[in-house]
Design a protein around this motif. Sequence first.
Motif, PDB file in Angstrom:
ATOM      1  N   ARG A  65       0.794  -1.232   0.000  1.00 47.60           N
ATOM      2  CA  ARG A  65       0.000   0.000   0.000  1.00 47.60           C
ATOM      3  C   ARG A  65       0.821   1.274   0.000  1.00 47.60           C
ATOM      4  O   ARG A  65       0.330   2.352  -0.315  1.00 47.60           O
ATOM      5  N   SER A  66       2.113   1.149   0.363  1.00 44.23           N
ATOM      6  CA  SER A  66       2.942   2.354   0.400  1.00 44.23           C
ATOM      7  C   SER A  66       3.572   2.660  -0.969  1.00 44.23           C
ATOM      8  O   SER A  66       4.225   3.695  -1.130  1.00 44.23           O
ATOM      9  N   ARG A  67       3.357   1.787  -1.932  1.00 47.43           N
ATOM     10  CA  ARG A  67       3.969   2.022  -3.249  1.00 47.43           C
ATOM     11  C   ARG A  67       3.344   3.213  -3.951  1.00 47.43           C
ATOM     12  O   ARG A  67       2.137   3.450  -3.866  1.00 47.43           O
ATOM     13  N   ALA A  68       4.172   3.958  -4.692  1.00 44.53           N
ATOM     14  CA  ALA A  68       3.660   5.077  -5.472  1.00 44.53           C
ATOM     15  C   ALA A  68       2.970   4.553  -6.724  1.00 44.53           C
ATOM     16  O   ALA A  68       3.383   3.543  -7.306  1.00 44.53           O
ATOM     17  N   LEU A  69       1.916   5.272  -7.147  1.00 44.31           N
ATOM     18  CA  LEU A  69       1.139   4.852  -8.315  1.00 44.31           C
ATOM     19  C   LEU A  69       2.030   4.664  -9.548  1.00 44.31           C
ATOM     20  O   LEU A  69       1.928   3.655 -10.260  1.00 44.31           O
ATOM     21  N   GLY A  70       2.925   5.638  -9.800  1.00 42.97           N
ATOM     22  CA  GLY A  70       3.762   5.573 -11.000  1.00 42.97           C
ATOM     23  C   GLY A  70       4.670   4.350 -10.998  1.00 42.97           C
ATOM     24  O   GLY A  70       4.956   3.772 -12.055  1.00 42.97           O
ATOM     25  N   ASP A  71       5.117   3.952  -9.842  1.00 41.43           N
ATOM     26  CA  ASP A  71       5.961   2.760  -9.708  1.00 41.43           C
ATOM     27  C   ASP A  71       5.128   1.495  -9.916  1.00 41.43           C
ATOM     28  O   ASP A  71       5.526   0.585 -10.650  1.00 41.43           O
ATOM     29  N   ALA A  72       3.943   1.455  -9.312  1.00 41.76           N
ATOM     30  CA  ALA A  72       3.099   0.259  -9.412  1.00 41.76           C
ATOM     31  C   ALA A  72       2.634   0.006 -10.846  1.00 41.76           C
ATOM     32  O   ALA A  72       2.502  -1.142 -11.273  1.00 41.76           O
ATOM     33  N   LEU A  73       2.416   1.084 -11.612  1.00 37.85           N
ATOM     34  CA  LEU A  73       1.948   0.903 -12.992  1.00 37.85           C
ATOM     35  C   LEU A  73       2.975   0.174 -13.852  1.00 37.85           C
ATOM     36  O   LEU A  73       2.635  -0.438 -14.858  1.00 37.85           O
ATOM     37  N   LEU A  74       4.247   0.253 -13.457  1.00 36.39           N
ATOM     38  CA  LEU A  74       5.299  -0.433 -14.218  1.00 36.39           C
ATOM     39  C   LEU A  74       5.504  -1.877 -13.773  1.00 36.39           C
ATOM     40  O   LEU A  74       6.249  -2.613 -14.417  1.00 36.39           O
ATOM     41  N   ASP A  75       4.847  -2.266 -12.684  1.00 34.57           N
ATOM     42  CA  ASP A  75       5.053  -3.618 -12.142  1.00 34.57           C
ATOM     43  C   ASP A  75       4.320  -4.631 -13.025  1.00 34.57           C
ATOM     44  O   ASP A  75       3.089  -4.722 -12.997  1.00 34.57           O
ATOM     45  N   GLN A  76       5.083  -5.398 -13.776  1.00 33.07           N
ATOM     46  CA  GLN A  76       4.491  -6.310 -14.766  1.00 33.07           C
ATOM     47  C   GLN A  76       3.763  -7.476 -14.102  1.00 33.07           C
ATOM     48  O   GLN A  76       3.043  -8.214 -14.768  1.00 33.07           O
ATOM     49  N   PRO A  85       1.377  10.947  -9.942  1.00 31.67           N
ATOM     50  CA  PRO A  85       1.974   9.598  -9.909  1.00 31.67           C
ATOM     51  C   PRO A  85       2.722   9.292  -8.623  1.00 31.67           C
ATOM     52  O   PRO A  85       3.078   8.142  -8.364  1.00 31.67           O
ATOM     53  N   ARG A  86       2.954  10.304  -7.790  1.00 34.48           N
ATOM     54  CA  ARG A  86       3.664  10.071  -6.522  1.00 34.48           C
ATOM     55  C   ARG A  86       2.714   9.641  -5.407  1.00 34.48           C
ATOM     56  O   ARG A  86       3.155   9.297  -4.319  1.00 34.48           O
ATOM     57  N   ARG A  87       1.401   9.663  -5.672  1.00 35.93           N
ATOM     58  CA  ARG A  87       0.455   9.257  -4.620  1.00 35.93           C
ATOM     59  C   ARG A  87       0.598   7.783  -4.285  1.00 35.93           C
ATOM     60  O   ARG A  87       0.866   6.957  -5.138  1.00 35.93           O
ATOM     61  N   ARG A  88       0.405   7.462  -3.021  1.00 34.54           N
ATOM     62  CA  ARG A  88       0.509   6.072  -2.555  1.00 34.54           C
ATOM     63  C   ARG A  88      -0.757   5.313  -2.927  1.00 34.54           C
ATOM     64  O   ARG A  88      -1.844   5.900  -2.931  1.00 34.54           O
ATOM     65  N   LEU A  89      -0.628   4.042  -3.184  1.00 36.09           N
ATOM     66  CA  LEU A  89      -1.806   3.232  -3.508  1.00 36.09           C
ATOM     67  C   LEU A  89      -2.847   3.323  -2.397  1.00 36.09           C
ATOM     68  O   LEU A  89      -4.052   3.330  -2.647  1.00 36.09           O
ATOM     69  N   ALA A  90      -2.374   3.410  -1.148  1.00 38.80           N
ATOM     70  CA  ALA A  90      -3.301   3.470  -0.008  1.00 38.80           C
ATOM     71  C   ALA A  90      -4.218   4.687  -0.078  1.00 38.80           C
ATOM     72  O   ALA A  90      -5.327   4.667   0.457  1.00 38.80           O
TER      73      ALA A  90
END
Length: 253
Positions: free
Chosen positions: A149-160, A182-187
């Motif tokens: 949940r602490s991951r940033a949106l922009g980072d998570a979108l790249l997670d294949q 894109p810096r917002r946290r998934l949480a």
Amino acid sequence: MAEGDTILRARRRLAEALVGQSIAVAAPDPRGRAAGIERLDGRTLEAVDSRGKHLLFDFGDLVLHSHLGMSGGWQVYERDARWRRPRSAAWAVLSGERADAVQFGGPTLRVLRASRVAIDPQLARLGPDILAPDLDLAEVVARFRGAERSRALGDALLDQHLTAGIGNIFKSEACFAARLDPRRRLADLSDDDLRAVLGAAREQMLAAVEEGNRHRLRVYKRRGPCARCGGTVSHGGQGDANRTTWWCERCQV
Ligand SMILES: [Zn+2]
């Protein structure tokens, strides 16, 4: 850089040129020989499949797996056409009846048994392809909900492993379209936010597949003010790999 839209276009071009034909295989560059691709020589290419950024050539009980990364490419030429790069640099040359498909560079080129595809570490853990015709967006949203949940949106979108096919360009563009920082946290994001950004990525990439260009980019590598609101466009690295994301400081919140 090859994102899912580029790979889907390549898949269509390759399939149109070669599927159903007996393929002569050559490996001019040692990297192709090391991958053992000459084992495919003389086999019939049954199909070409794409999964996110991965291409899979179905040769019956053997599969050629290609991932192009930042630098690799597949090119398709009519027989006797002039190639844009020297033959000696080609990792793989797949020759059908009238056309040659040529592969240069990239992190992955290998042959594996078809029975291994379902359990292969690189392939089995891929999330749903964002360009799949029958994509269930709710399933992808659920995967994002299950991620750290602490991951940033922009980072998570790249997670294949969450969804396959999105790269640096459409990560930035989808966040811009959904007006999400894109810096917002998934949480801190709602299901509606996730649906909006993932739906935007899919829509933009499908359009790019059909149009074959990315001239509609609005924020990626933008110099100067935001095209939508005139605000400042910023960029910065995200995630473990520090991949650059672009966003507007004013209209993405
Ligand atoms: Zn803006």
